[in-house]
Design a protein around this motif. Structure first.
Motif, PDB file in Angstrom:
ATOM      1  N   GLN A 168       0.844  -1.190   0.000  1.00  0.00           N
ATOM      2  CA  GLN A 168       0.000   0.000   0.000  1.00  0.00           C
ATOM      3  C   GLN A 168       0.875   1.233   0.000  1.00  0.00           C
ATOM      4  N   CYS A 169       0.225   2.356  -0.301  1.00  0.00           N
ATOM      5  CA  CYS A 169       0.903   3.645  -0.190  1.00  0.00           C
ATOM      6  C   CYS A 169       0.908   4.057   1.285  1.00  0.00           C
ATOM      7  N   HIS A 170       1.433   5.216   1.607  1.00  0.00           N
ATOM      8  CA  HIS A 170       1.547   5.672   2.988  1.00  0.00           C
ATOM      9  C   HIS A 170       0.193   5.904   3.650  1.00  0.00           C
TER      10      HIS A 170
ATOM     11  N   ILE B 299       3.279   8.988  -2.396  1.00  0.00           N
ATOM     12  CA  ILE B 299       4.234   7.878  -2.368  1.00  0.00           C
ATOM     13  C   ILE B 299       4.285   7.158  -3.709  1.00  0.00           C
ATOM     14  N   TYR B 300       5.518   6.941  -4.196  1.00  0.00           N
ATOM     15  CA  TYR B 300       5.777   6.167  -5.410  1.00  0.00           C
ATOM     16  C   TYR B 300       5.545   4.694  -5.082  1.00  0.00           C
ATOM     17  N   THR B 301       4.650   4.041  -5.817  1.00  0.00           N
ATOM     18  CA  THR B 301       4.355   2.629  -5.576  1.00  0.00           C
ATOM     19  C   THR B 301       5.062   1.707  -6.556  1.00  0.00           C
TER      20      THR B 301
ATOM     21  N   PHE C 147       2.184   7.052  -8.606  1.00  0.00           N
ATOM     22  CA  PHE C 147       2.188   7.634  -7.266  1.00  0.00           C
ATOM     23  C   PHE C 147       0.768   7.728  -6.750  1.00  0.00           C
ATOM     24  N   CYS C 148       0.629   7.690  -5.438  1.00  0.00           N
ATOM     25  CA  CYS C 148      -0.661   7.992  -4.828  1.00  0.00           C
ATOM     26  C   CYS C 148      -0.861   9.499  -4.930  1.00  0.00           C
TER      27      CYS C 148
ATOM     28  N   LEU D  83      -4.245   6.640  -8.219  1.00  0.00           N
ATOM     29  CA  LEU D  83      -2.878   6.735  -8.731  1.00  0.00           C
ATOM     30  C   LEU D  83      -2.771   7.811  -9.798  1.00  0.00           C
TER      31      LEU D  83
ATOM     32  N   CYS E 249      -1.054  10.970  -0.927  1.00  0.00           N
ATOM     33  CA  CYS E 249       0.125  11.076  -0.050  1.00  0.00           C
ATOM     34  C   CYS E 249       1.430  11.243  -0.822  1.00  0.00           C
TER      35      CYS E 249
ATOM     36  N   ASN F 191       8.162  -0.563  -5.522  1.00  0.00           N
ATOM     37  CA  ASN F 191       8.846   0.023  -4.374  1.00  0.00           C
ATOM     38  C   ASN F 191       8.722  -0.929  -3.188  1.00  0.00           C
TER      39      ASN F 191
ATOM     40  N   CYS G 161       6.823  -0.101   0.053  1.00  0.00           N
ATOM     41  CA  CYS G 161       5.355  -0.140   0.072  1.00  0.00           C
ATOM     42  C   CYS G 161       4.822  -1.524   0.426  1.00  0.00           C
TER      43      CYS G 161
END
Length: 141
Positions: free
Chosen positions: A11-13, A82-84, A76-77, A62, A80, A98, A101
């Motif tokens: 998951q993302c952050h 975050i690169y997934t 990315f999300c 995304l 937040c 990543n 994640c």
């Protein structure tokens, strides 16, 4: 997902994006890259084949970024940041995921991470990808 032993949740952050991924070679494919974008992002990635990522929620959250030739797509999300994962430039049938994640995984779990020469990318030079070096993590404990 073909091999349940290699299926990992991620998951993302903020948790808006949740997914499962089947890593092509578990963590034997981990790496970093020296290209300008990866250098700034600093992620450790592992490979998944096309179709190896299943989104459980938030695929619509995304957003993506492309640079240079535009062939690699980085996701990315949008909430937040975050690169997934990204679709690779050198082999578009692979995604680089990543590892930070993935549930229960940290980039610091790997004492040595191969660093690939993305400045002199194989698609630009026509030569095989060169290993630029090794990133080492040595615990202070």
């Amino acid at each position: 997902m073909v091999d349940d032993m290699k299926v990992r949740a991620g998951q993302c952050h903020c948790g808006a994006v949740r997914f499962e991924v089947s890593l092509s070679d578990d963590f034997n494919s981990i790496r970093r890259c020296t290209c300008s974008y990866c250098r700034m992002r600093g992620a450790v990635v592992a490979m998944a084949e096309m179709g190896g990522i299943k989104f459980l929620q938030g695929e619509d959250v995304l957003t993506s970024y492309r640079f240079h030739t535009g062939s690699a797509q980085h996701f990315f999300c949008s909430r937040c940041g975050i690169y997934t994962h990204h679709q690779r430039r050198s082999d578009q049938s692979l995604y680089a995921v990543n590892v930070a994640c993935l549930d229960g995984v940290s980039p610091f779990d790997f004492p040595e991470v191969p660093v690939m020469d993305g400045v002199n990318h194989t698609n630009d030079t026509g030569r095989p990808t060169r290993r630029a070096g090794t990133l080492r993590f040595i615990s202070a404990d």
